[in-house]
Write a protein that holds these residues in place. Structure first.
Motif, short mmCIF file in Angstrom:
data_model
loop_
_atom_site.label_atom_id
_atom_site.label_comp_id
_atom_site.label_asym_id
_atom_site.label_seq_id
_atom_site.Cartn_x
_atom_site.Cartn_y
_atom_site.Cartn_z
N UNK A 165 51.87 44.26 3.61
CA UNK A 165 53.01 43.83 2.81
C UNK A 165 52.73 44.07 1.34
N UNK A 166 53.57 43.52 0.50
CA UNK A 166 53.43 43.68 -0.95
C UNK A 166 52.25 42.82 -1.45
N UNK A 167 51.32 43.43 -2.20
CA UNK A 167 50.20 42.66 -2.74
C UNK A 167 50.69 41.54 -3.65
N UNK A 168 49.95 40.45 -3.64
CA UNK A 168 50.27 39.31 -4.49
C UNK A 168 49.00 38.89 -5.22
N UNK A 169 49.18 38.23 -6.35
CA UNK A 169 48.00 37.87 -7.14
C UNK A 169 47.38 36.54 -6.72
N UNK A 224 40.33 40.42 -6.29
CA UNK A 224 41.40 41.36 -6.58
C UNK A 224 42.71 40.80 -6.04
N UNK A 225 43.70 41.67 -5.87
CA UNK A 225 44.98 41.25 -5.30
C UNK A 225 44.81 40.91 -3.82
N UNK A 226 45.70 40.09 -3.32
CA UNK A 226 45.71 39.69 -1.91
C UNK A 226 46.81 40.48 -1.22
N UNK A 264 45.79 27.11 -6.01
CA UNK A 264 45.81 28.51 -5.57
C UNK A 264 44.49 29.21 -5.86
N UNK A 265 44.25 30.24 -5.07
CA UNK A 265 43.13 31.14 -5.28
C UNK A 265 43.76 32.44 -5.78
N UNK A 266 43.33 32.92 -6.93
CA UNK A 266 44.04 34.03 -7.58
C UNK A 266 43.14 35.20 -7.94
N UNK A 267 43.82 36.34 -8.15
CA UNK A 267 43.16 37.53 -8.66
C UNK A 267 42.45 37.15 -9.95
N UNK A 268 41.29 37.69 -10.14
CA UNK A 268 40.42 37.43 -11.29
C UNK A 268 39.67 36.11 -11.20
N UNK A 269 39.97 35.27 -10.19
CA UNK A 269 39.13 34.09 -9.98
C UNK A 269 37.74 34.58 -9.61
N UNK A 270 36.75 33.77 -9.90
CA UNK A 270 35.36 34.13 -9.62
C UNK A 270 34.82 33.24 -8.51
N UNK A 271 34.18 33.88 -7.54
CA UNK A 271 33.47 33.16 -6.48
C UNK A 271 31.99 33.43 -6.68
N UNK A 298 47.13 37.87 7.96
CA UNK A 298 45.80 38.11 7.42
C UNK A 298 45.98 38.57 5.97
N UNK A 299 45.30 37.90 5.06
CA UNK A 299 45.32 38.28 3.65
C UNK A 299 44.01 38.98 3.35
N UNK A 300 44.07 40.23 2.91
CA UNK A 300 42.87 41.01 2.63
C UNK A 300 42.69 41.11 1.12
#
Length: 133
Positions: free
Chosen positions: A42-46, A121-123, A97-104, A72-74
């Protein structure tokens, strides 16, 4: 002596049968492809909801896969080469939320020492494709 030879022959046949039945180990990319079989991107989301991030699979040096219901979110982090399924991933979120650019942060399972970090990255959502009649 004949019994020993017969026993050795039987053992050799068993070992040969076992090795022939052993499946080759899939690469992380192959494992991801298998997980996504029958699904469409589907469309990537942040961002995704943080409760969607609890059921997670780490694919070494490849991606993080989050399961939310049948979706499934990749996430292919910018520095995916640092992903190791033997590490523990520690997330510090500031919201729900867990977002793009978050650090694990990655932590060694054996020593408990921080070993690095992952930049998300993007989900990309993958949903099952409806079967045609």
């Amino acid at each position: 002596m004949r019994r020993i030879a017969t026993a050795l022959a039987a053992a050799a046949m068993l070992l040969a049968g076992t090795s022939a039945q052993a499946k080759p180990r899939l690469t992380p990319e192959q494992r991801l492809a298998k997980m996504l079989e029958g699904r469409e991107a589907g469309k990537p989301t942040s961002c995704i909801n943080s409760w969607d991030s609890r059921d997670m699979t780490v694919l070494d040096k490849t991606a993080l896969v989050f399961r939310s219901g049948s979706t499934l979110w990749v996430n292919r982090p910018d520095n995916a080469s640092r992903l190791d399924d033997d590490d523990i991933l520690v997330t510090h979120t500031t919201g729900s939320q867990l977002c793009r650019l978050d650090i694990m942060h990655t932590v060694s399972r054996t020593s408990g020492i921080t070993t690095g970090f992952i930049n998300l990255g993007d989900f990309v959502p993958y949903k099952k494709v409806a079967k045609g009649n």
